[in-house]
Write a protein that holds these residues in place. Sequence first.
Motif, PDB file in Angstrom:
ATOM      1  N   TRP A 166       0.814  -1.210   0.000  1.00 49.28           N
ATOM      2  CA  TRP A 166       0.000   0.000   0.000  1.00 49.28           C
ATOM      3  C   TRP A 166       0.850   1.264   0.000  1.00 49.28           C
ATOM      4  O   TRP A 166       0.335   2.362  -0.192  1.00 49.28           O
ATOM      5  CB  TRP A 166      -0.940  -0.008   1.213  1.00 49.28           C
ATOM      6  N   HIS A 170       0.478   3.897   8.194  1.00 50.93           N
ATOM      7  CA  HIS A 170      -0.691   4.588   8.740  1.00 50.93           C
ATOM      8  C   HIS A 170      -0.374   5.413   9.984  1.00 50.93           C
ATOM      9  O   HIS A 170      -0.758   6.578  10.089  1.00 50.93           O
ATOM     10  CB  HIS A 170      -1.787   3.558   9.047  1.00 50.93           C
ATOM     11  N   ASP A 174       3.896   2.213  12.662  1.00 52.64           N
ATOM     12  CA  ASP A 174       4.125   1.490  11.413  1.00 52.64           C
ATOM     13  C   ASP A 174       5.448   1.815  10.738  1.00 52.64           C
ATOM     14  O   ASP A 174       5.696   1.329   9.627  1.00 52.64           O
ATOM     15  CB  ASP A 174       2.963   1.755  10.448  1.00 52.64           C
ATOM     16  N   PHE A 199     -10.058   2.733   6.744  1.00 49.89           N
ATOM     17  CA  PHE A 199     -10.314   1.853   7.876  1.00 49.89           C
ATOM     18  C   PHE A 199     -11.558   2.287   8.650  1.00 49.89           C
ATOM     19  O   PHE A 199     -12.272   1.454   9.207  1.00 49.89           O
ATOM     20  CB  PHE A 199      -9.100   1.816   8.800  1.00 49.89           C
ATOM     21  N   ASP A 205      -7.708  -3.299   8.959  1.00 48.38           N
ATOM     22  CA  ASP A 205      -6.284  -3.622   8.866  1.00 48.38           C
ATOM     23  C   ASP A 205      -6.070  -4.876   9.711  1.00 48.38           C
ATOM     24  O   ASP A 205      -5.954  -4.812  10.935  1.00 48.38           O
ATOM     25  CB  ASP A 205      -5.474  -2.437   9.387  1.00 48.38           C
ATOM     26  N   ARG A 208      -2.902  -5.281  12.100  1.00 51.23           N
ATOM     27  CA  ARG A 208      -2.952  -4.364  13.238  1.00 51.23           C
ATOM     28  C   ARG A 208      -4.039  -4.771  14.226  1.00 51.23           C
ATOM     29  O   ARG A 208      -3.866  -4.631  15.439  1.00 51.23           O
ATOM     30  CB  ARG A 208      -3.177  -2.929  12.741  1.00 51.23           C
ATOM     31  N   TYR A 238      -0.115  -4.710   3.660  1.00 50.89           N
ATOM     32  CA  TYR A 238      -1.282  -4.972   4.491  1.00 50.89           C
ATOM     33  C   TYR A 238      -2.167  -6.068   3.913  1.00 50.89           C
ATOM     34  O   TYR A 238      -2.212  -6.281   2.696  1.00 50.89           O
ATOM     35  CB  TYR A 238      -2.162  -3.712   4.609  1.00 50.89           C
ATOM     36  N   VAL A 240      -6.093  -6.039   4.004  1.00 48.73           N
ATOM     37  CA  VAL A 240      -7.224  -5.160   4.318  1.00 48.73           C
ATOM     38  C   VAL A 240      -8.502  -5.906   3.938  1.00 48.73           C
ATOM     39  O   VAL A 240      -8.689  -6.258   2.772  1.00 48.73           O
ATOM     40  CB  VAL A 240      -7.113  -3.826   3.568  1.00 48.73           C
TER      41      VAL A 240
END
Length: 276
Positions: A166, A170, A174, A199, A205, A208, A238, A240
């Motif tokens: 990505w 964020h 990170d 998000f 995510d 996370r 990620y 997602v």
Amino acid sequence: MSLPPSPGPLTVSSVNLNGIRAAGRKGFTAWLASSTADVVCLQEVRARPEDLPADLLAMVRDRGWRLTLAPCESAPGRSGVAVLTRTEPEAVRVGIGVAEFADSGRYLEVDLPGLTVASLYLPKGAAGTPRQEEKDRFLAGFAPYLAERREKAAAEDREVLVCGDWNIAHTRADLRNWRGNGTNSGFLPHEREWIGSLFASGYVDVVRALHPDVDGPYTWWSYRGRAFDNDTGWRIDYHVATPGLAARARSAVVERAPGYDRRWSDHAPVTVRYRR
């Protein structure tokens, strides 16, 4: 909604190869041959189908993989995304519906029973340059596409998983050197706000969510200096997912190489196991 039953979990891996031919020579082919994943998403393949190494294609065929590739047609040898699946996809779609990026090798999605899986290579910008303007145009077109995809998937009673590079960290957790990167692409305020809005809109995510209170786990380290040895990295790769699938995530691991000389990319695979 439930994914089709299976004897075990659904395992999905994602990795930016930084060139499939170079990665293959350094160890990617061996890694893939040993993978037990059900789906593997690849970014920065940098090859057309006819350019893929023969030994890799033979291994893919022997292991029963189905390879779907979207190369960069506008600039051969750059970008390119792919998805490897154990079963034949029900449908394949390329691009995000924006003409500028239609053949740029940035986005590919495949439909599996009850699940849409996408491989994403979001443009890497450079603050204050045309590259950043290109990245921002991609972000502007990608947000409504993802919203539309989420709504359509809900209507079809399926989940969505977008894996890939990505190129945005964020939060401060990170990237290691967040103090020194506030004006650099990948950690610009508007980029962080963009992915935060994603998000907040209903996507999750996954890594996370499973690891809320840790720095990293980082997925990319510069080849310069001792970034890898010192774990001075960025988490920009990620998984997602829509909430239903995210809630089924049971474990996530960054498959960090045991040493600098064992790396076959400047990224590491991110592998998540989901309950079906």
